[in-house]
Design an enzyme around this catalytic site. Structure first.
Site, PDB file in Angstrom:
ATOM      1  CG  HIS A 217      -2.135  -0.983   0.893  1.00  0.00           C
ATOM      2  ND1 HIS A 217      -3.437  -0.720   1.223  1.00  0.00           N
ATOM      3  CD2 HIS A 217      -2.153  -2.193   0.287  1.00  0.00           C
ATOM      4  CE1 HIS A 217      -4.221  -1.723   0.844  1.00  0.00           C
ATOM      5  NE2 HIS A 217      -3.448  -2.633   0.286  1.00  0.00           N
ATOM      6  CB  SER A 221      -1.556  -2.928  -7.076  1.00  0.00           C
ATOM      7  OG  SER A 221      -2.175  -3.047  -5.815  1.00  0.00           O
ATOM      8  CE  LYS A 245     -11.002  -8.744 -12.230  1.00  0.00           C
ATOM      9  NZ  LYS A 245     -10.299  -7.931 -13.202  1.00  0.00           N
ATOM     10  CG  ASP A 246     -10.168  -9.485  -4.840  1.00  0.00           C
ATOM     11  OD1 ASP A 246      -9.742  -9.793  -5.965  1.00  0.00           O
ATOM     12  OD2 ASP A 246      -9.564  -8.724  -4.067  1.00  0.00           O
ATOM     13  CD  GLU A 289       1.319 -33.799   1.198  1.00  0.00           C
ATOM     14  OE1 GLU A 289       1.249 -34.925   0.693  1.00  0.00           O
ATOM     15  OE2 GLU A 289       0.331 -33.155   1.555  1.00  0.00           O
TER      16      GLU A 289
END
Lengths: 424, 258
Positions: A217, A221, A245-246, A289
């Protein structure tokens, strides 16, 4: 700053009273509502938020699991099965947690490759990137120790193989391993400390995630074009545009997650981990894994133990200095025609290393692992520094809104380089 | 239903034979892929075949349980298979449980109750090995999840006993199994036609018994399977509606931005 009350724009008297004394509401509004976000994100920018959600799912399910889990070599396996059978919705908590680990890595790996493709690690976001690599490293440690807790065969032998790596350290190797074990082999003290650290590290991850978001921040971005927003016409407030949107992206992700949890909960696991740990019986193939397989392939590619360990850790460590290895000033691969090709080759090599890690270390798989390992490091240490000097990038658009806005009118102009996905 | 069972058993047999021939060419130690079986518990809406699973319990009780423990399963768990409360109590009461100490400090024997775990055939690992030629019969509670191939493998294994290929010498006390990794296995073939009397009219062929007991083992390994799949369908349906709704809201919100 100084004495007195903070400024607050909130009208509700209770909220205003609190906000003046501890401006959490102002902070939340600034960082999650008003936060100016480039308007041209594509769906790859959903994965940071998704990772945050998975971390929360892991912590909540983990807390409930730990209420019923017994960290003792004689009881751990049975206590996990007891959770599956006799605890209300215990099976749900465990399968969410078990598959959540895989989901976390899927999401974070996509998040990282997005950063690699769009140059999100470049100036001024170097520290943001480094904090991300620290999170990855903490995640790996946490996942490894979590996998040991059910005390199945793979838990035990995975722990044995990985802790034994430290015996490669010159001079002090054996002492370090004994110190890690808390004894002369992987045993009850090892299980206890792994449980303790497995509970601790996620909260360390939260702390670093907080720093990661705080750093984000400050710089703002990155975006698919890799150019800085020039003004308000290039950005949108985070809420409601990106919150919705998220949320949509989260819905799609949760469907994917649920398919595993409810219909194929053991698909990503290994059947040997349903056999209780037995120090006297070594499984035919010890495999980690899936999310560790590329690193496991690098470890086994090198005939020398110490060098193998160094390269395995080096494959993560090289990410720390990536911002200075990539000499290109252009961020987005969209304007780097040569880098774009090498990026996809690199993705392919990582997948190939993962495939080799799942196979026995013999024949063609060793050859492929070695080629893959050499390429992995060459990508960062040779290709990226050279490309920045040799590659001629495509002309950058002058602003974010320039290629995006004309699309809204329906006319596709020659200058519009953005693909349809970017405006979604 | 019986027809379906028989057909899948036949298909399994045919496949098993086919693969069995191919397997002779395999070097010992290589695992043979078990044929995929259309279990009733497969798929989005899968459920346990109650009748098969109940018969499977009888197979376990009369054959497997003489060597294999099932420490994680209690008699009360059988109620989930459709056994009535009285039937479960009667099954539990067939067993003698060592309990105690009582007020005199003595251990004592009492009949089993539904809350007891399945009584193990051997008191400890050493006695189990002593009775089994040095081999330890593994606990079967989660067996259906503890082998690559899961229930398909168990069924193939139980029906996979054949004569060893010519020229192969079996180690003393070992049997040849097509699907066992390495082929030489300490467990002999223990399923025989009509070896377990079925009371519901089903023909107790070897394949039927193997099919039934595999159903039972899948149940013990994954008792919450039905609840899980039922919830999963609801969760996915909800998420599809939720996600579609969010997509519509997103489109509307972004309409004026593009």
């Amino acid at each position: 700053m100084g004495h007195g009350l903070a400024n607050s724009s909130f009208k509700n008297p209770v909220i205003r009273w609190m906000d003046q004394r501890l401006p959490l509401f102002t902070l939340m509004h600034k960082e999650y509502a008003a936060y100016p976000t480039p308007r041209n994100f594509n769906y790859f920018w959903n994965f940071g938020a998704l990772a945050m959600v998975v971390l929360m799912v892991m912590i909540v399910t983990g807390i409930f699991l730990s209420m019923h889990y017994t960290a003792h070599v004689d009881y751990a396996f049975d206590s996990v099965e007891r959770i599956m059978r006799d605890v209300n919705y215990g099976w749900l908590m465990r399968y969410l947690h078990m598959n959540g680990a895989s989901m976390f890595f899927i999401v974070v790996y996509i998040h990282i490759f997005r950063g690699l493709y769009y140059g999100s690690y470049k100036q001024p976001r170097e520290l943001l990137w480094i904090l991300g690599v620290i999170i990855l490293f903490l995640m790996m440690a946490t996942a490894f120790m979590g996998y040991v807790l059910p005390w199945g065969q793979m838990s035990f032998w995975g722990a044995t193989v990985i802790t034994n790596l430290f015996s490669a350290v010159p001079v002090f190797g054996d002492q370090i391993v004994m110190w890690l074990w808390g004894g002369f082999s992987v045993d009850n003290p090892t299980l206890n400390r792994f449980f303790s650290l497995h509970y601790l590290l996620p909260f360390v991850i939260i702390g670093v995630v907080f720093l990661h978001v705080a750093a984000l921040h400050i710089t703002g971005s990155n975006n698919p074009l890799g150019i800085d927003p020039k003004g308000p016409q290039d950005t949108l407030p985070f809420h409601p545009y990106y919150t919705i949107k998220d949320t949509f992206g989260l819905g799609v992700f949760l469907i994917f997650f649920s398919l595993f949890v409810f219909f194929a909960p053991n698909y990503l696991g290994h059947p040997d981990n349903y056999i209780p740990a037995d120090p006297l019986v070594t499984p035919a193939h010890i495999v980690p894994e899936w999310y560790f397989l590329p690193f496991y392939a690098i470890l086994r590619a090198v005939p020398d133990k110490l060098l193998g360990v160094v390269l395995m850790f080096g494959s993560i460590a090289v990410l720390f200095i990536l911002p200075w290895l990539d000499t290109s000033k252009v961020r987005s691969a969209r304007f780097r025609p040569i880098y774009k090709i090498f990026f996809w080759v690199f993705v392919f090599v990582c997948l190939m290393l993962g495939y080799c890690g799942a196979k026995p270390a013999e024949g063609i798989y060793v050859v492929l692992s070695r080629l893959g390992t050499v390429y992995y490091f060459a990508h960062f240490l040779i290709l990226l520094p050279l490309l920045g000097k040799l590659e001629r990038p495509l002309p950058l658009p002058t602003s974010i809104s320039e290629p995006v806005l004309p699309r809204g009118g329906g006319a596709i102009t020659a200058g519009a380089t953005a693909k349809p996905m970017d405006k979604a | 239903m019986v027809n379906v069972l028989r057909r899948s058993a036949l298909a399994g047999l045919a496949l098993a034979c086919g693969i069995g021939i191919g397997a002779a060419a395999h070097a010992a130690g290589e695992a043979v892929e078990p044929p995929a079986i259309d279990w009733s518990f497969n798929g989005l809406f899968g459920t346990f075949d109650r009748a098969a699973t109940q018969r499977g319990f009888h197979v376990y009780k009369q054959v497997c349980s003489s060597c294999h423990s099932m420490d994680l399963i209690a008699y009360r768990n059988l109620a989930q298979l459709g056994f009535s409360e009285d039937e479960v109590a009667a099954i539990a009461a067939e067993y003698r449980i060592t309990d105690g100490p009582d007020e005199n400090g003595e251990m004592f024997q009492r009949p089993g109750i539904p809350a007891d775990r399945f009584v193990a055939p051997f008191p400890n690992e050493e006695s189990a090995r002593l009775a089994n030629n040095g081999a330890l019969p593994p606990d079967l509670s989660v067996m259906a999840k503890a082998r690559a191939g899961g229930p398909d493998y168990l069924y193939a294994f139980l029906t996979g006993y054949v004569d060893p290929p010519d020229g192969t010498e079996l180690m003393p006390g070992m049997s040849w199994n097509t699907y066992y990794p390495g082929h030489q296995v300490a467990m002999p073939n223990l399923l025989f036609p009509n070896g377990v009397p079925y009371t519901d009219g089903t023909e107790a062929s070897v394949h039927q018994q193997a099919y039934d007991v595999t159903n039972f083992l899948m149940f013990t390994a994954e008792p919450s399977l039905e609840e899980r799949k039922e919830m999963g369908v609801k969760v996915i349906l909800f998420l599809i509606v939720f996600t579609a709704l969010m997509y519509a809201v997103k489109r509307k919100l972004w309409a004026d931005v593009h």
